[in-house]
Design an enzyme around this catalytic site. Structure first.
Site, PDB file in Angstrom:
ATOM      1  N   GLU A 149       0.794  -1.267   0.127  1.00  0.00           N
ATOM      2  CA  GLU A 149       0.313   0.037  -0.523  1.00  0.00           C
ATOM      3  C   GLU A 149       0.906   1.415   0.161  1.00  0.00           C
ATOM      4  OE1 GLU A 149      -3.144   0.757   3.145  1.00  0.00           O
ATOM      5  OE2 GLU A 149      -3.426   2.282   2.174  1.00  0.00           O
ATOM      6  N   LYS A 180      -2.717  -1.869  -3.205  1.00  0.00           N
ATOM      7  CA  LYS A 180      -3.825  -1.406  -2.531  1.00  0.00           C
ATOM      8  C   LYS A 180      -2.894   0.120  -2.622  1.00  0.00           C
ATOM      9  CE  LYS A 180      -5.752  -0.201   1.368  1.00  0.00           C
ATOM     10  NZ  LYS A 180      -6.683  -0.763   2.220  1.00  0.00           N
TER      11      LYS A 180
HETATM   12  P1  13P Z   1      -9.722   3.767   4.074  1.00  0.00           P
HETATM   13  O1  13P Z   1     -10.557   3.415   2.979  1.00  0.00           O
HETATM   14  O2  13P Z   1     -10.355   4.514   4.781  1.00  0.00           O
HETATM   15  O3  13P Z   1      -8.401   5.274   3.427  1.00  0.00           O
HETATM   16  O4  13P Z   1      -8.367   2.919   4.236  1.00  0.00           O
HETATM   17  C1  13P Z   1      -7.807   1.954   3.684  1.00  0.00           C
HETATM   18  C2  13P Z   1      -6.903   1.417   5.001  1.00  0.00           C
HETATM   19  O5  13P Z   1      -7.092   0.672   4.932  1.00  0.00           O
HETATM   20  C3  13P Z   1      -5.361   2.067   4.808  1.00  0.00           C
HETATM   21  O6  13P Z   1      -4.575   2.105   5.366  1.00  0.00           O
END
Ligand code: 13P
Length: 342
Positions: free
Chosen positions: A183, A225
């Site tokens: 991510e 992500k």
């Molecule tokens: P949000 O969809 O609220 O941004 O959270 C996703 C997430 O896991 C952030 O690390």
């Protein structure tokens, strides 16, 4: 020379494919104790272990959760918790065909020598923690890197150190037999244009994949992500869903290898309806332009803002919270197929 990867197990690839399977998405319910405190504050609920358990147990026991959720990212504490009848949350999710995973990073910290920028910590001791999480039933993991946009930032230093940490984490996760959710989040905070977000997202993804490849991470065994390419939250004229879709998909077509099974977007502070409408536009544009990966969601706030409000800390409101969660789940499941907006 053929590139060997650290992940020989095909089951990693199968798990990654199941996480991004058509018609479903990932629920991010892995808020750290500090982050959930902010969410609970907003609805006037005390941040106790009992309340966290009641709320998360309500989401996971929603009768049809397996129809629109493929996997749930849990916080470490939740991975070890049991519901009222003694069934562990991991078992509860497995019974519904939902894959349990866990956030493994230790959050963002100021990056030395780089004012306004952060680095995600948690690599020390990670190999041992990963083995424990796998024994507790986790089948995938998440590590979030954060890139801020502002005056003179991001610097190359922040992008490179975060990409390097993501790759070290991903290699360790695959070594432990766990799929890494990778991510790299370019934040939407600020008044920057969508073009600026596009430029920073492209550079961040390019560096992230350079590092993943040099750390021999098997791309078939990860889930990416990322943020969508968006105008800053405070920008004077925020880009439309059609512009978001075009810039987002084109950015990913240039930077994300086709070997990656899926891209699961975070909602990142968009309104929950905005996150759904943008996902729908991205899915439609992706289909029309030959996107080679599954395009899906891994929302925290985008799936939970409505159920949190409906629950408000009262056990009597659990059915209303579950109905609100179901509504957002179904809306996003439709959106990821491009079947939401008419
Ligand atoms: P949000 O969809 O609220 O941004 O959270 C996703 C997430 O896991 C952030 O690390």
């Amino acid at each position: 020379m053929a590139t060997e990867t650290v992940a020989p197990a095909t089951s990693l690839h199968e798990t990654a494919a199941a996480m991004v399977q058509p018609g479903k998405g990932i629920l991010a319910a892995d808020e750290s104790t500090g982050t959930i405190a902010k969410r609970f504050d907003a609805i006037g609920v005390e941040n106790t272990e009992e309340n966290r358990k009641q709320y998360r147990g309500a989401l996971f026991s929603t009768s049809d959760i397996g129809d629109y959720i493929s996997g749930v990212i849990l916080f470490e504490e939740t991975l070890a918790q049991k519901s009222g009848d003694g069934t562990s949350f991991v078992e509860m999710l497995n019974r519904k065909g939902v894959i349990p995973g866990v956030k493994v990073d230790k959050s963002t910290h100021a990056l030395a020598g780089a004012p306004g920028e952060v680095i995600t910590e948690g690599l020390d001791g990670l190999r041992d923690r990963l083995n424990t999480y796998r024994e507790q039933g986790a089948r995938f993991t998440k590590w979030r890197a954060v890139i801020n946009i502002g005056k003179d930032i991001p610097t190359d230093c922040a992008i490179d150190t975060n990409a390097h940490a993501l790759a070290r984490y991903a290699a360790l996760a695959q070594e432990a037999g766990l799929v890494p959710i990778v991510e790299p989040e370019v934040l939407m905070d600020g008044d920057h244009s969508i073009d600026r977000c596009h430029e920073v997202t492209e550079l961040t993804l390019r560096r992230t994949f350079d590092e993943l490849l040099s750390h021999r991470v098997s791309l078939e065994g990860i889930v990416l992500k990322p943020n969508m390419v968006l105008s800053g939250k405070d920008a004077a004229n925020r880009a439309s869903a059609a512009e978001v879709a075009e810039l987002t998909v084109n950015c990913f077509l240039r930077t994300v290898p086709a070997a990656v099974p899926g891209i699961a977007f975070l909602s990142g502070g968009q309104g929950d309806e905005e996150a759904t409408v943008n996902l729908d536009a991205i899915a439609k544009y992706g289909k029309a332009h030959g996107a080679p990966w599954q395009l899906t969601y891994s929302y925290g706030r985008g799936l939970q803002a409505a159920p949190q409000k409906a629950w408000a800390g009262n056990p009597e409101n659990i059915p209303a919270a579950q109905a609100a969660f179901q509504e957002r789940g179904r809306a996003n499941a439709a959106a990821r197929e491009g079947n939401y907006a008419t």
